[in-house]
Design a protein around this motif. Structure first.
Motif, PDB file in Angstrom:
ATOM      1  N   LEU A  41       0.827  -1.202   0.000  1.00 35.68           N
ATOM      2  CA  LEU A  41       0.000   0.000   0.000  1.00 35.68           C
ATOM      3  C   LEU A  41       0.863   1.253   0.000  1.00 35.68           C
ATOM      4  O   LEU A  41       2.019   1.238   0.413  1.00 35.68           O
ATOM      5  CB  LEU A  41      -0.917   0.004   1.226  1.00 35.68           C
ATOM      6  CG  LEU A  41      -1.762  -1.248   1.469  1.00 35.68           C
ATOM      7  CD1 LEU A  41      -2.642  -1.056   2.675  1.00 35.68           C
ATOM      8  CD2 LEU A  41      -2.581  -1.590   0.235  1.00 35.68           C
ATOM      9  N   LYS A  42       0.281   2.327  -0.467  1.00 37.09           N
ATOM     10  CA  LYS A  42       0.947   3.627  -0.459  1.00 37.09           C
ATOM     11  C   LYS A  42       0.386   4.457   0.696  1.00 37.09           C
ATOM     12  O   LYS A  42      -0.832   4.604   0.831  1.00 37.09           O
ATOM     13  CB  LYS A  42       0.675   4.344  -1.776  1.00 37.09           C
ATOM     14  CG  LYS A  42       1.206   5.768  -1.872  1.00 37.09           C
ATOM     15  CD  LYS A  42       2.672   5.774  -2.236  1.00 37.09           C
ATOM     16  CE  LYS A  42       3.124   7.180  -2.601  1.00 37.09           C
ATOM     17  NZ  LYS A  42       4.552   7.224  -2.939  1.00 37.09           N
ATOM     18  N   THR A  43       1.255   4.991   1.520  1.00 37.82           N
ATOM     19  CA  THR A  43       0.812   5.846   2.615  1.00 37.82           C
ATOM     20  C   THR A  43       0.723   7.284   2.131  1.00 37.82           C
ATOM     21  O   THR A  43       1.673   7.827   1.558  1.00 37.82           O
ATOM     22  CB  THR A  43       1.779   5.771   3.799  1.00 37.82           C
ATOM     23  OG1 THR A  43       1.817   4.418   4.277  1.00 37.82           O
ATOM     24  CG2 THR A  43       1.329   6.674   4.930  1.00 37.82           C
ATOM     25  N   PHE A  44      -0.459   7.865   2.311  1.00 34.75           N
ATOM     26  CA  PHE A  44      -0.662   9.272   1.956  1.00 34.75           C
ATOM     27  C   PHE A  44      -1.352   9.950   3.134  1.00 34.75           C
ATOM     28  O   PHE A  44      -2.494   9.619   3.458  1.00 34.75           O
ATOM     29  CB  PHE A  44      -1.500   9.421   0.689  1.00 34.75           C
ATOM     30  CG  PHE A  44      -1.780  10.855   0.323  1.00 34.75           C
ATOM     31  CD1 PHE A  44      -0.786  11.642  -0.226  1.00 34.75           C
ATOM     32  CD2 PHE A  44      -3.027  11.415   0.548  1.00 34.75           C
ATOM     33  CE1 PHE A  44      -1.026  12.965  -0.545  1.00 34.75           C
ATOM     34  CE2 PHE A  44      -3.279  12.739   0.228  1.00 34.75           C
ATOM     35  CZ  PHE A  44      -2.273  13.518  -0.317  1.00 34.75           C
ATOM     36  N   LEU A  45      -0.633  10.875   3.767  1.00 37.63           N
ATOM     37  CA  LEU A  45      -1.112  11.517   4.984  1.00 37.63           C
ATOM     38  C   LEU A  45      -1.497  10.424   5.986  1.00 37.63           C
ATOM     39  O   LEU A  45      -0.678   9.602   6.339  1.00 37.63           O
ATOM     40  CB  LEU A  45      -2.258  12.479   4.669  1.00 37.63           C
ATOM     41  CG  LEU A  45      -1.902  13.632   3.702  1.00 37.63           C
ATOM     42  CD1 LEU A  45      -3.115  14.502   3.430  1.00 37.63           C
ATOM     43  CD2 LEU A  45      -0.740  14.467   4.246  1.00 37.63           C
ATOM     44  N   ASN A  46      -2.735  10.402   6.437  1.00 41.40           N
ATOM     45  CA  ASN A  46      -3.144   9.393   7.419  1.00 41.40           C
ATOM     46  C   ASN A  46      -3.835   8.194   6.787  1.00 41.40           C
ATOM     47  O   ASN A  46      -4.447   7.380   7.482  1.00 41.40           O
ATOM     48  CB  ASN A  46      -4.078  10.027   8.453  1.00 41.40           C
ATOM     49  CG  ASN A  46      -3.387  11.109   9.262  1.00 41.40           C
ATOM     50  OD1 ASN A  46      -2.224  10.959   9.611  1.00 41.40           O
ATOM     51  ND2 ASN A  46      -4.100  12.182   9.559  1.00 41.40           N
ATOM     52  N   ASN A 112       0.902  14.924  -7.691  1.00 45.13           N
ATOM     53  CA  ASN A 112       2.150  15.505  -7.186  1.00 45.13           C
ATOM     54  C   ASN A 112       2.081  15.827  -5.697  1.00 45.13           C
ATOM     55  O   ASN A 112       2.392  16.932  -5.265  1.00 45.13           O
ATOM     56  CB  ASN A 112       2.540  16.738  -8.001  1.00 45.13           C
ATOM     57  CG  ASN A 112       2.825  16.397  -9.458  1.00 45.13           C
ATOM     58  OD1 ASN A 112       3.029  15.236  -9.791  1.00 45.13           O
ATOM     59  ND2 ASN A 112       2.820  17.392 -10.312  1.00 45.13           N
ATOM     60  N   ASP A 113       1.605  14.846  -4.945  1.00 46.03           N
ATOM     61  CA  ASP A 113       1.587  14.895  -3.478  1.00 46.03           C
ATOM     62  C   ASP A 113       0.546  15.854  -2.904  1.00 46.03           C
ATOM     63  O   ASP A 113       0.573  16.163  -1.709  1.00 46.03           O
ATOM     64  CB  ASP A 113       2.972  15.266  -2.931  1.00 46.03           C
ATOM     65  CG  ASP A 113       3.238  14.615  -1.582  1.00 46.03           C
ATOM     66  OD1 ASP A 113       2.752  13.495  -1.361  1.00 46.03           O
ATOM     67  OD2 ASP A 113       3.908  15.233  -0.744  1.00 46.03           O
ATOM     68  N   ILE A 114      -0.380  16.337  -3.718  1.00 36.03           N
ATOM     69  CA  ILE A 114      -1.441  17.225  -3.244  1.00 36.03           C
ATOM     70  C   ILE A 114      -2.792  16.577  -3.540  1.00 36.03           C
ATOM     71  O   ILE A 114      -3.040  16.086  -4.649  1.00 36.03           O
ATOM     72  CB  ILE A 114      -1.397  18.609  -3.930  1.00 36.03           C
ATOM     73  CG1 ILE A 114      -0.060  19.305  -3.661  1.00 36.03           C
ATOM     74  CG2 ILE A 114      -2.554  19.485  -3.463  1.00 36.03           C
ATOM     75  CD1 ILE A 114       0.143  19.728  -2.226  1.00 36.03           C
ATOM     76  N   ARG A 115      -3.684  16.562  -2.554  1.00 34.20           N
ATOM     77  CA  ARG A 115      -5.029  16.015  -2.755  1.00 34.20           C
ATOM     78  C   ARG A 115      -5.940  17.066  -3.364  1.00 34.20           C
ATOM     79  O   ARG A 115      -5.900  18.249  -2.995  1.00 34.20           O
ATOM     80  CB  ARG A 115      -5.621  15.534  -1.429  1.00 34.20           C
ATOM     81  CG  ARG A 115      -7.040  14.957  -1.560  1.00 34.20           C
ATOM     82  CD  ARG A 115      -7.435  14.172  -0.334  1.00 34.20           C
ATOM     83  NE  ARG A 115      -7.603  14.993   0.849  1.00 34.20           N
ATOM     84  CZ  ARG A 115      -8.786  15.424   1.306  1.00 34.20           C
ATOM     85  NH1 ARG A 115      -9.904  15.116   0.649  1.00 34.20           N
ATOM     86  NH2 ARG A 115      -8.861  16.130   2.418  1.00 34.20           N
ATOM     87  N   TYR A 116      -6.770  16.629  -4.316  1.00 35.51           N
ATOM     88  CA  TYR A 116      -7.769  17.482  -4.965  1.00 35.51           C
ATOM     89  C   TYR A 116      -9.152  16.849  -4.810  1.00 35.51           C
ATOM     90  O   TYR A 116      -9.275  15.622  -4.734  1.00 35.51           O
ATOM     91  CB  TYR A 116      -7.485  17.625  -6.467  1.00 35.51           C
ATOM     92  CG  TYR A 116      -6.267  18.437  -6.813  1.00 35.51           C
ATOM     93  CD1 TYR A 116      -6.378  19.762  -7.235  1.00 35.51           C
ATOM     94  CD2 TYR A 116      -4.990  17.884  -6.733  1.00 35.51           C
ATOM     95  CE1 TYR A 116      -5.263  20.517  -7.563  1.00 35.51           C
ATOM     96  CE2 TYR A 116      -3.866  18.627  -7.059  1.00 35.51           C
ATOM     97  CZ  TYR A 116      -4.007  19.940  -7.474  1.00 35.51           C
ATOM     98  OH  TYR A 116      -2.896  20.683  -7.794  1.00 35.51           O
TER      99      TYR A 116
END
Length: 420
Positions: A41-46, A112-116
């Motif tokens: 899995l990829k960890t993104f923020l929490n 690019n590491d930003i959630r939309y």
């Protein structure tokens, strides 16, 4: 920005009132609390994000409509800037809904590491509402909100949309307009997510063989990976020679009964692709001597290599068409093992129950569609069903109807022929 940050991910998608989809359905790549295959899995923020998901269900239950809704959203974002005055947006509402009920699409993604977060609704074949937010440092920032043709920019963007507003029409999405008439990085990144990062594949509409051969010709590394995959699948193919030749198509080369309009399209200079498949003791012509299954391998493997290497999202309806089940298993396994810094994803439908295996999927990666009493599509994951063990034989559970979403049972068919 580091290579680690240069990736795209689909997090969540929902829609309503689209073909067989009546009420809102929601799909998610966000992992549940299940700790199976956590290293994949990829960890993104929490959150932890899944690489792959599969959708099962009987024919006519809405599997294809669900994937088509993502394709429809992508197509409208890319192309609505071209709509002319008087053009209406195609709207495919559920048969039991009235025409004034909007069709809605909502999506959350990472670029690019930003959630939309982006969404819009169509009502009476025109854009009714639309919004775009992004979350720098985890906090929500409004880029714009729209109702009909009234656009409210976020505080940071109030002086940025003048040209975009000049070209906005009720049959155009504002994201499409702004991507073409502003230089706002957040707008551009959101637009490019749909244009470049989501790849839609439909076996009846796509033919990627020409793309595949160009990829092999231009990139020796891609050719090496492709041949290694063919070897691992036991095809016996040792090498490939491909060549594009310029040819001049004359009217006399075409069938006499072909309509004149079509003749005008085909007449002239064209590319002709020749692909020689090399085995130990002989060679074959790909298009005239190879099986449909081998042709399909040439069609899909190179695009999949590109998707994995560049961290894109593949949306594929009935991936098993013309492919052996073991090959589909290997394709899904490629996504399981793919590089973490790019994090490619795959979402696909299938009828192949051999893939229902806990060695390949977690419970939150397996989804089902079924029709309710209104012939409306319901979408749910295996993780939502209680009392499904990690070690359970998922294929048997599905075939026994434990997870619902089953086609008509054979005994019901037999009864049609034995009704006294």
């Amino acid at each position: 920005m580091s290579d680690w940050e240069m990736y795209a991910m689909l997090l969540q998608f929902s829609c309503s009132n689209f073909k067989s989809i009546k009420e809102k359905i929601t799909f998610s790549f966000l992992a549940s609390k299940d700790d199976t295959y956590e290293d994949e899995l990829k960890t993104f923020l929490n959150h932890k994000v899944l690489r792959s998901a599969v959708v099962y269900g009987p024919n006519g239950s809405g599997k294809s409509n669900f994937l088509n809704s993502i394709g429809f959203m992508k197509g409208l974002i890319i192309n609505s800037i071209n709509n002319q005055p008087g053009d209406l947006i195609p709207q495919f509402g559920h048969k039991l809904n009235t025409e004034d009920i909007p069709t809605t699409f909502n999506i959350q993604f990472v670029k690019n590491d930003i959630r939309y977060a982006y969404g819009f609704s169509i009502k009476n074949k025109l854009v009714d509402e639309e919004y775009l937010y992004y979350f720098p440092k985890g906090r929500q920032v409004k880029i714009f909100e729209r109702k009909n043709n009234d656009v409210k920019p976020g505080d940071k963007y109030k002086a940025s949309f003048e040209l975009s507003l000049d070209v906005l029409k009720e049959n155009r999405l504002f994201l499409s307009c702004a991507a073409n008439y502003t230089n706002i990085p957040e707008i551009e990144q959101a637009f490019l997510f749909f244009k470049e990062d989501i790849v839609i594949y439909n076996s009846e509409m796509n033919n990627w063989i020409e793309y595949s051969m160009k990829s092999i010709q231009e990139n020796e590394g891609n050719k090496k990976i492709f041949l290694n995959i063919l070897n691992s699948l036991g095809t016996g193919i040792k090498d490939i020679n491909s060549k594009f030749e310029k040819t001049n198509v004359k009217v006399t080369d075409l069938p006499q009964d072909m309509p004149e309009v079509l003749k005008s399209i085909f007449v002239g200079e064209a590319n002709r692709l020749n692909v020689e498949v090399i085995y130990d003791n002989f060679t074959t012509d790909l298009m005239t001597e190879e099986s449909t299954g081998v042709q399909k391998l040439f069609e899909v493997i190179c695009p999949i290599i590109d998707i994995i290497n560049n961290g894109k999202i593949l949306i594929c309806d009935e991936i098993e068409t013309s492919l052996h089940e073991s090959i589909v298993w290997e394709i899904v396994s490629l996504f399981k093992k793919a590089r973490m810094d790019k994090f490619a994803q795959i979402l696909f439908t299938t009828h192949d129950t051999s893939l229902l295996d806990s060695k390949l999927f977690r419970r939150d990666q397996i989804w089902f569609t079924e029709l309710d009493s209104n012939r409306a599509t319901d979408l749910y994951s295996l993780a939502e069903i209680k009392n499904v063990r990690k070690t359970e034989n998922l294929r048997n559970g599905y075939m026994l109807g434990k997870y619902r979403a089953m086609p008509m049972k054979s005994q019901n068919i037999y009864s049609l022929f034995n009704d006294d």
